[in-house]
Structures are given as C-alpha cells and as structure tokens.
Design a protein around this motif. Structure first.
Motif, PDB file in Angstrom:
ATOM      1  N   CYS A   1       0.839  -1.200   0.000  1.00  0.00           N
ATOM      2  CA  CYS A   1       0.000   0.000   0.000  1.00  0.00           C
ATOM      3  C   CYS A   1       0.875   1.252   0.000  1.00  0.00           C
ATOM      4  CB  CYS A   1      -0.908  -0.030   1.234  1.00  0.00           C
ATOM      5  SG  CYS A   1      -2.186   1.203   1.201  1.00  0.00           S
TER       6      CYS A   1
ATOM      7  N   TYR B   1      -6.570   8.722   4.481  1.00  0.00           N
ATOM      8  CA  TYR B   1      -5.896   7.762   5.369  1.00  0.00           C
ATOM      9  C   TYR B   1      -5.480   8.440   6.667  1.00  0.00           C
ATOM     10  CZ  TYR B   1      -5.202   3.212   3.213  1.00  0.00           C
ATOM     11  OH  TYR B   1      -5.383   1.935   2.772  1.00  0.00           O
TER      12      TYR B   1
ATOM     13  N   PRO C   1      -4.262   2.400   9.101  1.00  0.00           N
ATOM     14  CA  PRO C   1      -3.690   3.525   8.345  1.00  0.00           C
ATOM     15  C   PRO C   1      -2.346   3.994   8.896  1.00  0.00           C
ATOM     16  CG  PRO C   1      -5.908   4.032   9.117  1.00  0.00           C
ATOM     17  CD  PRO C   1      -5.490   2.789   9.806  1.00  0.00           C
TER      18      PRO C   1
END
Lengths: 134, 253
Positions: B74, B93, B132
């Motif tokens: 990610c 995020y 996150p």
C-alpha cells in the motif's frame, strides 16, 4: 546483548508453554485425591399395627451410611466455580442419625438422595477445600 | 543548563517508570510481606490465564505479520504510483488514522455481526489488519529511499512485486522494525475489541483477564500485569535501535 535477549525470550516462552501444559497436573498433585460414591440405601426394620391391633415387622429402604463413616465424619462432594472453572469441593455433612441395622446407620437428615459422599481419600480433609476426584 | 535538563528528564523518567516499579514490587508482596503467593495463585490456580495469554500472543503476531503484508504494498503504491486522487486518498488515510476507536467500533461490530464473525478470532484479526498508521509512516519513509535502485530494477523486470521485494523492502528494514514494534504493542494492549467482539472466555486476551482480575481468587492482578509487560518489553529491547531511525528518517526527507 542480542544473544542474551534471544535466550531470555526463548526461556520465557518455553516456561509459559510448559506451565500451560503441566501447571494443572502440578496443582492437582498437591490436592487431596478422593473417591466418592452416591449415598447408599439400606433396609431398616419398623413395626406397625393393623386394625385388629396385631403388631407386624416390616422393612423400609432409607438413606444410610456405614458406622465407620458416621464415627469419622462424612464429607459431601459438590461442584462450584473457582477462577472461571467448575471444580470439586467438599463440605462436612452434619448428620442426624436414626436407626442402626447390619452395620448401617440411618440418615434422618443431613444428606439427600443423589449426594456424593467421600468414600476414601489419600490425606486428611478440611471443610471447603478443593479436591481431585479419582 | 545541560545538568538541569538531565535532572528534569531523569525526574520525568522516574515518574513514568514509577508505576512499573510499583507493579513489579507489589507482585512480590502478600499481606505486606515478600512472597511468591501471587505468582503461585496465578500460575498454579488460575488456569483461564494460559489460553488468554496465548490468544494475546497469537492475535498480536498474526495481526502484525498480515498488516506488514498489507502496509508495504500500500505504501509502495502511494509513493511510486501516479493516479488521480492520490493525495486526497492519502489525506483520507491520515483522517482515518486520527479517528478514535470509539467512532469506528460500532460500525466494525455491525459489519462483523452481519458477516457472522462475532465470537471468532477473525473478529479481532480482520479489523486490525487494515491500519492507516503503518501506511502513513511507511509512505513517509519511502520518500527518503534511493529511487535509483528502483529505476535499475525496472530495467530488469516489469513485475511490480519483484521490484518491491528486491529493491524496496531491503531499504525499509529499519522502518519495518519500527512499525512492527508499534503495531505489536497496539495489538497486545487492545482491550475494547476483545471485550465487545468476543463472548467466549477461551478466545479473550490477557488484557481482558487483567481488567477482570478482581473476579479471580488470590492476588493475581500484579503478577499478571508483570507477565503482560514482558513480551512487549522484550520486543522493544530487540528493536529499540531501529525505532528512532525508522520514525525520524522519513521525516527528514
């Protein structure tokens, strides 16, 4: 330093694994081991008269314990919760004795049908302690 | 001035360290006298402790490892990919990261209940995988890594996964250790999720045991707290050199 940390970590987790597997056995080895059975019944004679006044002798089945159990005291096994688990405990039964017959003593009160009483143990017992049932 | 700073910070450190010292000392006391009775009551008379301990270890380890598998690709995508809305997504995020647990726990519960996962280990593991915090930290750190290595790998292969694993991940070692430490400590300490999402005692964690310690016989609270501290402390001692580098190098870029 890292080597010492690795050793400490390995020892810590190995100890926790060992205790997870064997702590119950270690704990149980320090507890009294008892064997228990349901309260038995015995036949006790009783007299009764009929309408004509004649006396008859009959027998009835009543809860009974042996004379030896009566003399030494009777412990009843029961289950209760301790620390999130169900365990076996013992309590001393206060027995009101009735008739005697053939080595048995009638239990007038103090025990119920279905109660499990301690038949033998490997050491002296105390009121309210946890035991291991064989 | 330096001496004054040293004294102030030493006092502050002592204030922070005092509860831990008190916990350790109280774990070895019984009725005011030194004794191992607390440890005996916990380790040899409180057997629900062991499943909860191993549940904590398993949940924290699994969540940490799976989070790494999610965070690294990610963050790599955020740092290398060019797509519309990338900055907006990154801000989203960061906003998610700042949301307190109390805001997200009810939607999590409803989702898990509808999936039939309440009172299963996945109720703890699944929501915790997508964090996150790790993405944001790793994304910041990736800005400081050497892009020439990535460019060189691109000449050899088109595979994004191979580029990520051979060129990027070795340079992220320090940041990975720092993120592992934070994620493990966060998962190890979680209390609300096991209390709300798990009903069976055999699935709950050590943090729940400590919360309910007054329900157990004997002085088990402080020995349990000491054992609770040890795994995170060991992990910190393993990775403490990388912790500062991992969190600050990204910020210097």
């Amino acid at each position: 330093m890292k080597k010492i940390l690795v050793i400490i970590t390995a020892v810590f987790f190995a100890s926790m694994l060992f205790l997870s597997l064997f702590s119950r056995d270690i704990h149980n080895s320090g507890l009294p081991h008892v064997s228990a059975s349901r309260v038995q019944r015995a036949q006790f004679p009783f007299e009764y008269t009929d309408e004509s006044g004649e006396i008859f002798v009959g027998s009835e089945s009543k809860l009974a314990i042996t004379k030896e159990q009566f003399e030494h005291g009777v412990y009843v096994l029961y289950k209760d919760e301790k620390n999130g688990e169900i365990r076996d405990f013992i309590r001393r039964a206060v027995i009101e004795a009735g008739r005697e017959n053939g080595g048995f003593v009638e239990v007038v009160s103090g025990l119920s049908h279905g109660d499990k009483i301690v038949v033998s143990s490997d050491r002296e017992l105390c009121e309210g302690e946890v035991v291991v049932r064989d | 001035m330096k001496k004054l700073n040293a004294v102030i910070f030493t006092l502050l450190a002592a204030v922070f360290f005092l509860p831990i010292i008190a916990t350790v000392v109280l774990s070895f006391l019984a009725d005011g006298m030194p004794s191992l009775q607390g440890y005996s009551d916990l380790l040899f008379d409180c057997f629900v402790f062991y499943p909860m301990f191993w549940n904590s270890v398993i949940y924290a380890a699994v969540i940490t490892l799976v989070q790494l598998a999610v965070i690294i690709p990610c963050a790599f995508g955020f740092s290398q990919a060019k797509f519309k809305g990338k900055n907006a997504l990154l801000v989203f995020y960061i906003v998610l990261m700042m949301m307190p647990l109390q805001v997200t726990i009810l939607p999590n519960y409803i989702g898990l209940r509808d999936m039939g996962l309440i009172d299963t280990p996945l109720a703890i593991i699944l929501p915790a995988i997508f964090s996150p915090f790790g993405v944001v930290v790793m994304n910041q750190y990736m800005k400081s890594i050497d892009n020439s290595v990535i460019e060189a790998m691109r000449l050899e292969t088109n595979s994004v996964i191979r580029i990520m694993l051979t060129a990027v991940v070795p340079q992220l070692r320090v940041c990975i250790f720092a993120v592992v430490l934070f994620v493990f400590a966060d998962c190890w300490n979680m209390v609300e999720q096991p209390m709300l999402f798990l009903k069976t005692d055999s699935l709950k964690t050590l943090s729940v045991f400590i919360t309910n310690a007054q329900n157990y016989e004997g002085n088990v609270l402080f020995p349990a707290a000491v054992i609770f501290i040890i795994p995170v402390l060991l992990l910190y001692l393993f990775f403490n050199e990388n912790l500062e580098k991992g969190l600050t190098l990204g910020g210097l870029s």
